[in-house]
Motif scaffolding. Structure first.
Motif, PDB file in Angstrom:
ATOM      1  N   LEU A  79       0.814  -1.208   0.000  1.00  0.00           N
ATOM      2  CA  LEU A  79       0.000   0.000   0.000  1.00  0.00           C
ATOM      3  C   LEU A  79       0.854   1.268   0.000  1.00  0.00           C
ATOM      4  CD1 LEU A  79      -2.754  -1.070   2.585  1.00  0.00           C
ATOM      5  CD2 LEU A  79      -2.878  -1.100   0.088  1.00  0.00           C
ATOM      6  N   ALA A  80       2.032   1.205   0.632  1.00  0.00           N
ATOM      7  CA  ALA A  80       2.903   2.382   0.710  1.00  0.00           C
ATOM      8  C   ALA A  80       3.829   2.514  -0.495  1.00  0.00           C
ATOM      9  CB  ALA A  80       3.738   2.328   1.988  1.00  0.00           C
ATOM     10  N   ALA A  81       3.956   1.461  -1.295  1.00  0.00           N
ATOM     11  CA  ALA A  81       4.899   1.469  -2.417  1.00  0.00           C
ATOM     12  C   ALA A  81       4.675   2.620  -3.403  1.00  0.00           C
ATOM     13  CB  ALA A  81       4.860   0.126  -3.141  1.00  0.00           C
ATOM     14  N   PRO A  82       3.424   2.964  -3.775  1.00  0.00           N
ATOM     15  CA  PRO A  82       3.255   4.090  -4.705  1.00  0.00           C
ATOM     16  C   PRO A  82       3.831   5.401  -4.174  1.00  0.00           C
ATOM     17  CG  PRO A  82       1.244   2.791  -4.599  1.00  0.00           C
ATOM     18  CD  PRO A  82       2.151   2.276  -3.514  1.00  0.00           C
ATOM     19  N   LEU A  83       3.635   5.669  -2.878  1.00  0.00           N
ATOM     20  CA  LEU A  83       4.181   6.889  -2.296  1.00  0.00           C
ATOM     21  C   LEU A  83       5.701   6.889  -2.350  1.00  0.00           C
ATOM     22  CD1 LEU A  83       3.978   9.539  -0.721  1.00  0.00           C
ATOM     23  CD2 LEU A  83       3.813   8.188   1.379  1.00  0.00           C
ATOM     24  N   PHE A  84       6.297   5.759  -1.986  1.00  0.00           N
ATOM     25  CA  PHE A  84       7.751   5.667  -2.028  1.00  0.00           C
ATOM     26  C   PHE A  84       8.258   5.703  -3.471  1.00  0.00           C
ATOM     27  CE2 PHE A  84       7.384   3.168   2.159  1.00  0.00           C
ATOM     28  CZ  PHE A  84       7.333   4.360   2.869  1.00  0.00           C
ATOM     29  N   GLY A  85       7.442   5.201  -4.420  1.00  0.00           N
ATOM     30  CA  GLY A  85       7.801   5.299  -5.828  1.00  0.00           C
ATOM     31  C   GLY A  85       7.893   6.748  -6.281  1.00  0.00           C
ATOM     32  N   VAL A  86       6.993   7.594  -5.784  1.00  0.00           N
ATOM     33  CA  VAL A  86       7.050   9.021  -6.104  1.00  0.00           C
ATOM     34  C   VAL A  86       8.339   9.629  -5.566  1.00  0.00           C
ATOM     35  CG1 VAL A  86       5.955  11.259  -5.696  1.00  0.00           C
ATOM     36  CG2 VAL A  86       4.550   9.251  -6.202  1.00  0.00           C
ATOM     37  N   LEU A  87       8.717   9.256  -4.352  1.00  0.00           N
ATOM     38  CA  LEU A  87       9.956   9.776  -3.769  1.00  0.00           C
ATOM     39  C   LEU A  87      11.184   9.356  -4.566  1.00  0.00           C
ATOM     40  CD1 LEU A  87       9.242   9.140   0.045  1.00  0.00           C
ATOM     41  CD2 LEU A  87       8.998  11.272  -1.231  1.00  0.00           C
ATOM     42  N   MET A  88      11.114   8.180  -5.206  1.00  0.00           N
ATOM     43  CA  MET A  88      12.233   7.683  -6.002  1.00  0.00           C
ATOM     44  C   MET A  88      12.120   8.058  -7.477  1.00  0.00           C
ATOM     45  SD  MET A  88      14.543   6.079  -4.230  1.00  0.00           S
ATOM     46  CE  MET A  88      15.353   5.150  -5.532  1.00  0.00           C
ATOM     47  N   ASN A  89      11.139   8.923  -7.817  1.00  0.00           N
ATOM     48  CA  ASN A  89      10.955   9.363  -9.204  1.00  0.00           C
ATOM     49  C   ASN A  89      10.682   8.187 -10.142  1.00  0.00           C
ATOM     50  OD1 ASN A  89      10.751  11.533 -11.045  1.00  0.00           O
ATOM     51  ND2 ASN A  89      12.817  11.141 -11.805  1.00  0.00           N
ATOM     52  N   LEU A  90       9.911   7.223  -9.680  1.00  0.00           N
ATOM     53  CA  LEU A  90       9.550   6.080 -10.510  1.00  0.00           C
ATOM     54  C   LEU A  90       8.670   6.552 -11.666  1.00  0.00           C
ATOM     55  CD1 LEU A  90       9.580   2.899 -10.706  1.00  0.00           C
ATOM     56  CD2 LEU A  90       7.383   2.979  -9.498  1.00  0.00           C
ATOM     57  N   PRO A  91       8.939   6.127 -12.905  1.00  0.00           N
ATOM     58  CA  PRO A  91       8.087   6.525 -14.040  1.00  0.00           C
ATOM     59  C   PRO A  91       6.642   6.095 -13.828  1.00  0.00           C
ATOM     60  CG  PRO A  91      10.132   5.549 -14.821  1.00  0.00           C
ATOM     61  CD  PRO A  91      10.107   5.337 -13.335  1.00  0.00           C
ATOM     62  N   ALA A  92       5.737   6.861 -14.412  1.00  0.00           N
ATOM     63  CA  ALA A  92       4.307   6.599 -14.229  1.00  0.00           C
ATOM     64  C   ALA A  92       3.917   5.209 -14.705  1.00  0.00           C
ATOM     65  CB  ALA A  92       3.490   7.666 -14.963  1.00  0.00           C
ATOM     66  N   THR A  93       4.599   4.729 -15.757  1.00  0.00           N
ATOM     67  CA  THR A  93       4.271   3.402 -16.279  1.00  0.00           C
ATOM     68  C   THR A  93       4.716   2.276 -15.352  1.00  0.00           C
ATOM     69  OG1 THR A  93       6.343   3.417 -17.536  1.00  0.00           O
ATOM     70  CG2 THR A  93       4.360   4.169 -18.683  1.00  0.00           C
ATOM     71  N   GLY A  94       5.519   2.598 -14.332  1.00  0.00           N
ATOM     72  CA  GLY A  94       6.051   1.557 -13.459  1.00  0.00           C
ATOM     73  C   GLY A  94       5.259   1.301 -12.201  1.00  0.00           C
ATOM     74  N   PHE A  95       4.256   2.136 -11.909  1.00  0.00           N
ATOM     75  CA  PHE A  95       3.541   1.988 -10.648  1.00  0.00           C
ATOM     76  C   PHE A  95       2.705   0.707 -10.604  1.00  0.00           C
ATOM     77  CE2 PHE A  95       4.623   6.440 -10.346  1.00  0.00           C
ATOM     78  CZ  PHE A  95       4.846   6.607  -8.989  1.00  0.00           C
ATOM     79  N   ILE A  96       1.937   0.455 -11.632  1.00  0.00           N
ATOM     80  CA  ILE A  96       1.101  -0.754 -11.638  1.00  0.00           C
ATOM     81  C   ILE A  96       1.954  -2.024 -11.642  1.00  0.00           C
ATOM     82  CG2 ILE A  96      -0.573  -2.076 -12.992  1.00  0.00           C
ATOM     83  CD1 ILE A  96      -1.886   0.528 -13.774  1.00  0.00           C
ATOM     84  N   PRO A  97       3.004  -2.127 -12.496  1.00  0.00           N
ATOM     85  CA  PRO A  97       3.868  -3.318 -12.410  1.00  0.00           C
ATOM     86  C   PRO A  97       4.535  -3.476 -11.049  1.00  0.00           C
ATOM     87  CG  PRO A  97       4.200  -2.217 -14.499  1.00  0.00           C
ATOM     88  CD  PRO A  97       3.351  -1.304 -13.676  1.00  0.00           C
TER      89      PRO A  97
END
Length: 218
Positions: free
Chosen positions: A108-126
């Motif tokens: 559940l927290a991974a999307p927020l941490f993905g934003v902090l790591m500048n994860l590309p938008a296409t990478g959130f669902i995978p």
């Protein structure tokens, strides 16, 4: 079985080995990485899937030694071994309880941490999909490792050494799913491998953990 699950959830939260500790460690890892590699957005975007998966894996390690330790200390494990509930079921419930208090909050927290790591938008669902498929394997493997080291003094370090090599395939394919998804590539192959690993561990390791527990309780 439901009563055992509820008891484990209460013990995990009461003993400080619940979702708060795992999330705090996950946040520390994500926060410290830019200090180590630099604040370059492109670099962070490239390494984000691997770092997020590694942080989740290490966060899962924090509470593994508590899976059977509390039951061993108060004698509950002996009662469970002599109860009508088979030890295979006990191991499965312990794994599920660990996933609920550790793996699920990390997902559940991974999307927020993905934003902090500048994860590309296409990478959130995978990323979410890979963690959803992979973290149950981490909990089941960790339960097997906890069964191996139950009753040992200072068994936490030994548990980590035993479990980490078994975590490697899950880490590789989980990070590959997130990485390939972030790059817009097909994730089918690593996703199927990750699902196969998880299904295999869930099908086999509760029986292995039960056998180890029986040997340790003799």
């Amino acid at each position: 079985m439901i009563a055992l699950l509820i008891r484990d959830l209460k013990l995990a939260l009461r003993a400080g080995g619940g979702f708060g500790l795992a999330l705090a460690f996950f946040l520390i890892v994500v926060t410290l990485v830019p200090f180590g590699v630099g604040p370059d957005p492109e670099l962070l975007s490239k390494i984000a899937p691997g770092i997020l998966w590694l942080g989740a894996l290490l966060a899962c390690l924090l509470s593994l030694d508590r899976i059977f330790a509390l039951d061993w200390e108060d004698g509950s494990l002996d009662l469970l071994a002599t109860s009508p509930l088979p030890l295979e079921g006990v191991a499965a419930i312990k794994s599920f309880g660990h996933w609920l208090t550790t793996g699920l909050p990390l997902i559940l927290a991974a999307p927020l941490f993905g934003v902090l790591m500048n994860l590309p938008a296409t990478g959130f669902i995978p990323l979410i999909l890979s963690l959803t498929l992979g973290t149950p394997a981490l909990s089941v493997i960790g339960t097997f490792g906890a069964a191996l080291t139950v009753g040992l003094k200072r068994g936490g370090l030994l548990l980590s050494l035993l479990v980490l090599p078994l975590y490697v395939p899950t880490l590789i394919f989980g990070a590959q799913v997130a990485q390939r998804g972030a790059e817009g590539l097909s994730i089918t192959s690593p996703l199927l491998m990750l699902a196969g690993i998880t299904c295999g561990t869930i099908a086999l390791l509760p029986f292995a953990a039960a056998a180890v527990l029986k040997a340790n309780l003799r």
